[in-house]
Design an enzyme around this catalytic site. Sequence first.
Site, PDB file in Angstrom:
ATOM      1  N   ARG A 196       0.857  -1.183   0.000  1.00 58.50           N
ATOM      2  CA  ARG A 196       0.000   0.000   0.000  1.00 58.50           C
ATOM      3  C   ARG A 196       0.895   1.235   0.000  1.00 58.50           C
ATOM      4  NH1 ARG A 196      -2.907  -3.290  -1.290  1.00 58.50           N
ATOM      5  NH2 ARG A 196      -5.007  -3.827  -0.593  1.00 58.50           N
ATOM      6  N   GLU A 238      -5.169   6.658  -7.536  1.00 57.03           N
ATOM      7  CA  GLU A 238      -5.224   5.766  -8.691  1.00 57.03           C
ATOM      8  C   GLU A 238      -6.531   5.979  -9.448  1.00 57.03           C
ATOM      9  OE1 GLU A 238      -4.550   1.711  -7.507  1.00 57.03           O
ATOM     10  OE2 GLU A 238      -2.770   2.199  -6.341  1.00 57.03           O
ATOM     11  N   HIS A 251      -0.843  -0.825 -10.505  1.00 56.23           N
ATOM     12  CA  HIS A 251      -1.492  -1.682  -9.508  1.00 56.23           C
ATOM     13  C   HIS A 251      -1.927  -3.015 -10.123  1.00 56.23           C
ATOM     14  CE1 HIS A 251      -3.742  -1.432  -5.413  1.00 56.23           C
ATOM     15  NE2 HIS A 251      -3.122  -2.606  -5.576  1.00 56.23           N
TER      16      HIS A 251
END
Length: 319
Positions: free
Chosen positions: A238, A267, A286
């Site tokens: 994270r 994001e 991601h």
Amino acid sequence: MKLQCAILDDYQQVALKMADWTTIEEQVEVHSFSQHFENEEDLIEEIKEYKIIVIMRERTAFTASLFEKLPKLKLLITSGMRNASIDLAAASTYGVTVCGTASSSEPPTELTWALLLNLARNITLENRALRENGPWQSTVGADLHGRTLGLLGLGKIGGRMATVAQAFGMDVIAWSQNLTKEDTDKLGVRLANSKEELLKTSDFVSVHLVLSDRTRGIIGKQELEQMKRSAYLINTSRAAIVDQEALIKALEENRIAGAGLDVFEEEPMPEKHPYRTLPNVLATPHLGYVSEHNYRVYFTEAVEDIVAFLEGAEIRKIN
């Protein structure tokens, strides 16, 4: 009248192909949205009529204000059994059941090694040079054999990282606030006496901690200064575990050799974010959990969650 179900942030437009949605088609009408709604007002306008919503990890945050404006929502399904972007207390307050799915640790482990290996051997840089008729060999790779991999966290993914590192002939050292020698001995890993020791001795530092109040910003300016100038930081956990401003400055000043990143504070990443242009950053959007196996599990179990909800017997309930 059928219940309405929305699948959000289906970027690759594959959600409806990854599971058998026909099992609920008599009762539920499913719609998939591939675009990301950055504006909450636009999101609400699109999904305000839906009773069931399926989301992917933290792509769209479900805050108290959002739950308040979605009075028809009754079931929220997230991939995985943990999603820090969902206000679970608010979900309960507004009568929304939150359910999850299984999630495999193999895909994020594999992506982490893809980043680490790419950084070590400058694969992206050399591939670009080859395609563009640039210099034939312009870099000297960093060795893995005999080097030290520092693992911040030794859970499922951290443990898999250790096993692969040992196959490369790396020395593995691990630290987290609750990690014990008994834990590390099981994997043949050396327990660091402190976070500082791990950072000072590692050639590659890989983050595998769960984001919490204790781990938020656990790698900051001071910690980055403790790392070797030749060391690489890899974060597929994270973004908030690492102080992002401090990391950007460290990379700009070449205080560490580089970073492999798969997670970000915002994001999709803003167009002019420094990570898009810093030469010592290898970044992926991601992708850690994005694999065919994981997607099939996510959406298959999402369908199961919906079936159970319709039958009044919720499964894999999180809140």
